[in-house]
Design a protein around this motif. Structure first.
Motif, short mmCIF file in Angstrom:
data_model
loop_
_atom_site.label_atom_id
_atom_site.label_comp_id
_atom_site.label_asym_id
_atom_site.label_seq_id
_atom_site.Cartn_x
_atom_site.Cartn_y
_atom_site.Cartn_z
N VAL A 36 0.84 -1.20 0.00
CA VAL A 36 0.00 0.00 0.00
C VAL A 36 0.87 1.25 0.00
CG1 VAL A 36 -0.29 0.38 2.51
CG2 VAL A 36 -2.19 0.88 0.91
N LEU A 37 2.16 1.07 0.32
CA LEU A 37 3.11 2.19 0.32
C LEU A 37 4.02 2.16 -0.91
CD1 LEU A 37 4.08 2.10 4.11
CD2 LEU A 37 2.54 3.71 2.98
N THR A 38 3.76 1.27 -1.85
CA THR A 38 4.58 1.15 -3.06
C THR A 38 3.91 1.86 -4.23
OG1 THR A 38 5.49 -0.98 -2.33
CG2 THR A 38 5.68 -0.46 -4.67
N ASP A 39 4.65 2.71 -4.92
CA ASP A 39 4.11 3.48 -6.05
C ASP A 39 3.92 2.56 -7.25
OD1 ASP A 39 3.50 5.25 -8.07
OD2 ASP A 39 5.07 6.69 -7.54
N ARG A 66 12.89 1.82 2.82
CA ARG A 66 13.78 2.68 2.03
C ARG A 66 13.86 2.18 0.59
NH1 ARG A 66 19.85 3.82 4.00
NH2 ARG A 66 18.77 5.19 5.47
N ILE A 67 14.01 0.87 0.40
CA ILE A 67 14.09 0.33 -0.96
C ILE A 67 12.81 0.63 -1.73
CG2 ILE A 67 14.22 -1.83 -2.27
CD1 ILE A 67 16.10 -2.90 -0.04
N THR A 68 11.67 0.59 -1.05
CA THR A 68 10.39 0.86 -1.70
C THR A 68 10.36 2.23 -2.38
OG1 THR A 68 9.16 -0.63 -0.25
CG2 THR A 68 7.91 1.15 -1.25
N VAL A 69 11.10 3.18 -1.86
CA VAL A 69 11.12 4.52 -2.44
C VAL A 69 11.65 4.50 -3.87
CG1 VAL A 69 12.01 6.89 -2.16
CG2 VAL A 69 11.39 5.55 -0.15
N GLY A 111 12.29 7.33 2.83
CA GLY A 111 12.30 6.00 3.43
C GLY A 111 11.90 6.03 4.89
N TRP A 112 12.38 7.04 5.62
CA TRP A 112 11.97 7.17 7.03
C TRP A 112 10.45 7.42 7.11
CZ3 TRP A 112 15.80 4.91 8.53
CH2 TRP A 112 17.12 5.34 8.42
N VAL A 113 9.94 8.23 6.21
CA VAL A 113 8.50 8.49 6.21
C VAL A 113 7.72 7.21 5.92
CG1 VAL A 113 6.63 9.76 5.08
CG2 VAL A 113 8.80 10.91 5.57
N ASN A 114 8.19 6.44 4.95
CA ASN A 114 7.57 5.14 4.66
C ASN A 114 7.58 4.26 5.90
OD1 ASN A 114 6.73 5.27 2.02
ND2 ASN A 114 8.42 4.08 1.18
N ALA A 115 8.73 4.21 6.58
CA ALA A 115 8.87 3.33 7.74
C ALA A 115 7.93 3.75 8.86
CB ALA A 115 10.32 3.35 8.23
N LEU A 116 7.84 5.06 9.11
CA LEU A 116 6.95 5.54 10.16
C LEU A 116 5.49 5.31 9.77
CD1 LEU A 116 8.72 8.86 11.19
CD2 LEU A 116 8.54 6.77 12.54
N LEU A 129 2.94 3.12 11.95
CA LEU A 129 1.66 3.68 12.41
C LEU A 129 0.50 2.79 11.98
CD1 LEU A 129 0.00 5.96 13.69
CD2 LEU A 129 0.05 7.13 11.47
N LEU A 130 0.52 2.35 10.73
CA LEU A 130 -0.54 1.46 10.26
C LEU A 130 -0.54 0.15 11.05
CD1 LEU A 130 -0.22 1.94 6.40
CD2 LEU A 130 -2.20 2.56 7.81
N ALA A 131 0.64 -0.40 11.28
CA ALA A 131 0.73 -1.67 12.00
C ALA A 131 0.17 -1.56 13.42
CB ALA A 131 2.18 -2.15 12.04
N LEU A 132 0.41 -0.44 14.06
CA LEU A 132 -0.04 -0.27 15.44
C LEU A 132 -1.53 0.02 15.55
CD1 LEU A 132 2.93 1.86 16.85
CD2 LEU A 132 2.46 -0.54 17.31
#
Length: 696
Positions: A322-325, A520-523, A630-635, A639-642
């Protein structure tokens, strides 16, 4: 009766219990976990494992807690501290197999080696004695120690009442050496009188006559489908619940069991219906395909299983996608095709790798299915084993649970007929047998298909596909590049309705890359032109024999690159990853037959990333484009996981940036003193920056 929590946790935190970080150490960090907001502590396997085991999945004695991991006192300390803090305890258990690498460490195995089929423990193991000519084959003999099977074995000796081969020791059958005397006894003559036969390690592929965990010869499967052996292997676990020390369980590798549904029923009876999760990998489907909807994103967990749900590889795949373009798919796959000299068709890659596995390291399992088929079909044709291997290669999911999943069996037969029309007549004969859950061949086929999937996909294909390596995670399918927001929400509605207490995971001890590395790789999907230009330059500066593998390697390097100026151990970590990745890929070099020149070139690239200023400039140039996103993706993923439906798990240490790679990198020790101090600072109002400075 348990006095602590008896229902599902609201959150968990996974701890890897080792000799260095044992149960007593775990008890000491529980106050920190409580301050962090953790509800239950989640422990890796704690039953007595092989000596010096780093992970605990090679349990050698189900009757006791591993003394090296803290023993009975250690679990008591964890339980008491958890109870004081109002927390629960979840423990990982391993019902499918036992460790037998050191035979003397497993009393059941030792008895079987000593007495053969007459041992009181012979039925505990899944052994085909007839296939071994009445002997249990142990594949340990090195290439230089035996010229022909059955001939003399060098470095074999009788000593101290044992048969010894190098540093391995095996028992002697009663009376089998009495007439030969020591010293100077003919070790080969003694060996010939045993219920076991030491054979070449290469015989494991096709000649093994006991079921294993995947292709690991030192992990012998146990028959927990037999009530007697279920009881014996779960006595300690039953006591944990009777004493109220443990509130829940995570079941490792249920797909290896003869009847997972029945096993879970037995476990529910033993634990009083306590919280149980299964490490079940559900196949991901493409939501964009005709007729798909949010409810069709995953293979369904079998109905009626006595479990709260899976350990969460399914939602891990959703969170990543859902976070992959989606716009990055065409340019990145086209670029990877250019590097490889042609496109990589994922379905064909998976099929071919699964077929290779069925024909090589798991050939013994195929042959055993064939033997069982020939009991039912006395006129089974000569190409029966070929057809079985093809069906395993074509199986669309890890396994069926007949009668559930009959559609998967039908799909496998249809695909096998399409790919191998010359096998049609044999497939017609096999289909009714392998669809009948009352027949042994069908049951064994189910146990085997998951092995072939795991070895063919997770341990080969995932290292041979590199357009965007964050998509090649356990439970993922790179053909499903991204998931739209609407489909994600639909899946969450379904999850809340059906599996509200299933685990939500983002990193595990088995992930190929930690959550922050993947984020990060997803970016790269958002900046494909940046990656193409950078990788072209890197491959020009440090040429590699296989540019496609270079894509995988350099993605790992930029993904794991330090978040700060620390991480002095990065060189060692990257070299370890490079070795494992290229050998698991298995197309240029392997664990058993390494290509020294190829591997040297790959390791040179790792050193260049750290030592060559021109190479470092390219790497750091990429990071200026992808690190902060990448940090934004990770956060966002955290957030979604929690907050999404399910029970969020934090894998040890990943409450801070943790750019881990595949094991053993993701099992490194964690600095809990640092984390405790940071929680205290946060409580006093400190607000750390997004990145820079807080990592291990």
């Amino acid at each position: 009766m348990a006095t602590g929590p008896t229902s599902a946790p609201t959150s968990t935190y996974r701890l890897q219990i080792t000799e260095e970080f044992d149960l007593l150490a775990a008890a000491r960090v529980l106050p920190y976990l409580h301050d962090l907001g953790v509800d239950w502590v989640y422990l890796s396997p704690i039953l007595a494992a092989e000596a010096d085991s780093e992970h605990g999945y090679d349990v050698a004695d189900h009757s006791r807690i591993d003394p090296a991991r803290g023993g009975v006192a250690g679990l008591a300390a964890v339980s008491a501290e958890a109870r004081r803090l109002g927390m629960g305890v979840l423990v990982d258990i391993v019902p499918n197999h036992v460790g037998v690498a050191s035979p003397a460490g497993n009393s059941w195995w030792w008895s079987v080696l000593t007495h053969g089929p007459t041992s009181p423990y012979a039925d505990a193991f899944d052994i085909d004695w007839a296939a071994g000519g009445g002997r249990l084959r142990i594949p340990v003999v090195g290439d230089d120690d035996q010229e022909t099977r059955g001939g003399p074995i060098a470095n074999l000796r009788v000593e101290g009442g044992l048969l010894r081969y190098h540093d391995l020791a095996y028992p002697l059958a009663p009376g089998s050496a009495d007439d030969l005397g020591e010293p100077g006894v003919d070790a080969d003559a003694v060996h010939a009188r045993q219920a076991y036969e030491l054979v070449s390690w290469r015989m494991a592929d096709a000649g093994l006559n006991y079921r294993r965990f995947f292709a690991v010869n030192s992990l012998a499967a146990v028959r927990v489908e037999d009530p007697a052996w279920f009881t014996k292997t779960h006595a300690a676990i039953e006591q944990w619940f009777a004493d109220g020390q443990v509130q829940g369980l995570r079941v490792d590798h249920p797909d290896g069991l003869r009847d997972p549904g029945r096993y879970l029923d037995d476990l529910a009876a033993l634990t009083g219906g306590s919280y149980v999760l299964v490490e079940k990998i559900l196949a991901l489907r493409d939501a964009s395909s005709p007729g798909s909807s949010g409810s069709g994103l995953f293979e369904s967990l079998p109905e009626g299983w006595a479990t709260a749900g899976t350990t969460g590889y399914d939602v891990l795949a959703l969170l990543d996608r859902v976070l992959t373009d989606p716009a990055g798919r065409q340019p990145l796959t086209s670029y990877d095709a250019r590097l490889r000299g042609g496109p990589v068709e994922w379905a064909d890659l998976v099929h071919d790798n699964k077929r290779l596995v069925a024909d090589s390291i798991l050939r013994a399992e195929v042959l055993r299915i064939g033997r069982e088929l020939r009991v039912v079909l006395t006129d089974a044709p000569a190409d029966t084993e070929d057809a079985v291997a093809e069906l395993l290669a074509c199986f669309p999911v890890y396994r069926s649970y007949l009668p559930e999943g009959r559609d998967h069996v039908e799909a496998a037969f249809a695909e096998a007929r399409r790919r191998r029309p010359e096998l049609a007549a044999t497939l017609d004969l096999l289909e009714p047998v392998l669809s009948d859950e009352t027949l042994d061949p069908a049951l064994r086929f189910q146990q085997t298909s998951g092995m072939v999937m795991a070895k063919g996909v997770e341990d080969r294909s995932f290292y041979q596909w590199s357009a965007l390596s964050s998509l090649t995670e356990v439970g993922g399918d790179p053909d499903v590049w991204s998931v739209g927001v609407a489909d994600f929400h639909a899946a969450m509605v379904e999850r809340q309705r059906d599996w509200p207490a299933a685990m939500t995971t983002t990193t595990t001890h088995d992930t190929k890359r930690g959550e922050d590395t993947r984020a990060r790789i997803t970016v790269l999907a958002e900046v494909p032109a940046v990656w193409e230009a950078a990788l072209d330059e890197l491959l020009a500066l440090v040429p590699l024999p296989d540019p496609g593998f270079g894509n995988l390697l350099w993605q790992a390097i930029v993904g794991a690159w330090p978040a700060s100026s620390g991480a002095a151990d990065l060189r060692e970590r990257l070299h370890a990853y490079a070795e494992k990745a290229m050998r698991e890929a298995g197309d240029r070099t392997t664990w058993t037959d390494p290509d020294a020149a190829y591997e040297a070139a790959v390791h040179a690239a790792v050193d260049a990333a750290l030592d060559d200023d021109a190479v470092r400039r390219v790497v750091e140039g990429v990071l200026t484009q992808i690190a902060d996103p990448g940090w934004v993706n990770a956060l966002s993923a955290k957030l979604l996981a929690l907050t999404m439906p399910g029970v969020p798990d934090v894998y040890q240490g990943s409450e801070l940036w943790q750019q881990s790679l595949v094991d053993p990198d993701n099992r490194r020790p964690v600095d809990y003193a640092l984390r405790t101090s940071l929680v205290a600072e946060l409580a006093e109002g400190a607000r750390p920056a997004l990145s820079g400075g807080v990592d291990d």
